[in-house]
Structure formats: C-alpha cells, structure tokens
Design an enzyme around this catalytic site. Structure first.
Site, PDB file in Angstrom:
ATOM      1  N   ASP A 101       8.281   4.701   1.094  1.00 15.11           N
ATOM      2  CA  ASP A 101       7.619   6.007   1.132  1.00 15.11           C
ATOM      3  C   ASP A 101       8.670   7.122   1.155  1.00 15.11           C
ATOM      4  OD1 ASP A 101       5.226   4.667   1.300  1.00 15.11           O
ATOM      5  OD2 ASP A 101       5.087   4.860   3.489  1.00 15.11           O
TER       6      ASP A 101
HETATM    7  N1  URA Z   1       5.534   0.243   4.873  1.00  8.77           N
HETATM    8  C1  URA Z   1       5.225   1.547   4.910  1.00  8.77           C
HETATM    9  O1  URA Z   1       4.235   1.936   5.499  1.00  8.77           O
HETATM   10  N2  URA Z   1       6.043   2.419   4.284  1.00  8.77           N
HETATM   11  C2  URA Z   1       7.184   2.050   3.649  1.00  8.77           C
HETATM   12  O2  URA Z   1       7.903   2.899   3.116  1.00  8.77           O
HETATM   13  C3  URA Z   1       7.490   0.680   3.627  1.00  8.77           C
HETATM   14  C4  URA Z   1       6.643  -0.204   4.235  1.00  8.77           C
END
Ligand code: URA
Length: 229
Positions: A101
């Site tokens: 993310d």
């Molecule tokens: N899980 C999440 O919620 N975000 C990420 O960036 C990676 C795994």
C-alpha cells in the site's frame, strides 16, 4: 514479444518513447523499416536502431526499501511511483512483485523477469511475507489465536492461511502471512478488533530486507538472493 516492448527493454526507453521511435521509422530489420509498435517479433532477430544492433539486457532483480507516499506501480498519472526512486538505464523493463500500500514501508521486489516474479507471487507457492505491524490497540490473547488460525475476511472465498504471530511489544507484532489479498494485514487486524498504524515488510520467503538500505534506497539482488525463488 511486442516490438515496442523489445525496443523499450533493449534501449532503456519508456514504452511510449519506444513507440515514438518506431513510428518515426528509426527501427529496422534487414533494412526494412518496422513501423508497427504492436507487431510481434522474435527477440533474437537482428533488429537495429540507426544501424546499431539491439539486444535485450540481462534480467534485472532489485530490492527497494519502500518509503511511505509512493505507489507500488511503474507509472501513475497523479502520484509518485516506486520507479521514480530507481536510477538505472533499464528501469523501464521492471515490474513490481507483490504490491505494498502507499502508506506501507519496507521490502519491495522489482524485476524484469516474469517467470521469477510468477514463482514468488503464484498463490499455490504460499510464500510467507513477514510484516512488522504497529497497532492502535493491544490485541487480546484470543485475537492473536484467531490470526494464527486464519480469518475469513469479508468478500474472500477462503479464510487466510494460518499465520505466524510473534508479539514484539503490546502494540507491535511480527506477522507472517501466506497470501496477498487486498489490504490483507490491515483487514486481518481490523477483524480482530484493532487498527494498523504502521506497516513494514521485513521479509519475503527467506529473503530479508537489507538493513543497510535506508527508506527510498535500493540495490540489485545477489545471485544467491535471486536463487531463493
Ligand atoms: N497488507 C496490507 O494491508 N497492506 C500492505 O501494504 C501489505 C499487506
């Protein structure tokens, strides 16, 4: 492969720059001009750019310590991408292996080798991804057990595989998961009654983030690291 993809990878230009070169008539094969960017070609053919033979470079394998605020994509109309952090003549051949993310930090792999990234990302491989998770509220013993057993997240066909959980402190845990569902860690933590306030990926399979890489820094993988997958 497509001609524009070949020219982009062989020259290090972006796909759109390669398309412009092709349309301008600068790419030839046996002295015939190739003008169709989507034409399929065999990469071993003697394709030339202004009389210089084009060849594909060796595949690239990089690890990046991703900072917050950049998206795990190679192009985006509005936001900075992880590719903006990489200076390499062949960076336009790279793709991201397993996105993070925008607000997640840590280990992100990029490569130009589709078979290699497929081996890492294929769901049946069940490669562990380890995250350092900082929480808004401490989790109960039963919440930790639920994470370990697997959780059926809303909208998903299957529950998450049993995760490995190690408490680092009241508000921090190390969590290893075996899928790559959308926002998986954040949704798992929300499902057991807390909230993620910071998320950092430390490891993929046996490959750990190099501790000498500051946020935003990258390096090529060693042969041994590549061979882990
Ligand atoms: N899980 C999440 O919620 N975000 C990420 O960036 C990676 C795994």
């Amino acid at each position: 492969m497509r001609l524009d993809q070949f020219v982009s990878q062989a020259t290090g230009l972006s796909r759109s720059q390669a398309q412009r070169l092709i349309k301008a008539g600068a790419i030839t094969l046996h002295d015939q001009v190739l003008k169709n960017p989507s034409q399929h070609i065999e990469p071993h053919l003697p394709i030339q750019y202004e009389h210089t033979l084009l060849t594909l470079p060796q595949p690239l394998y990089l690890m990046l310590n991703k900072p917050q605020g950049v998206v795990s994509a190679t192009s985006d109309a509005h936001q900075p991408t992880v590719l903006d952090l990489i200076q390499h003549p062949h960076k336009h051949s790279l793709h991201v292996v397993g996105r993070l993310d925008k607000d997640t930090t840590g280990l992100l792999l990029l490569t130009s080798d589709g078979d290699w990234s497929h081996r890492i990302a294929a769901p049946r491989k069940q490669i562990g991804k380890t995250y350092l998770v900082t929480l808004a509220d401490a989790l109960t013993h039963s919440a930790l057990k639920q994470l370990e057993q697997g959780i059926h997240l809303e909208g998903e066909k299957r529950p998450t595989s049993p995760a490995q959980v190690a408490l680092v402190s009241d508000l921090q845990l190390r969590l290893t998961i075996y899928e790559g569902m959308y926002h998986q860690v954040k949704r798992m933590i929300a499902a057991v009654g807390s909230k993620v306030v910071a998320l950092h990926r430390e490891q993929i399979g046996e490959l750990s983030l190099d501790k000498d890489l500051a946020l935003g820094e990258w390096r090529e993988l060693s042969y041994e690291e590549r061979a882990l997958f």
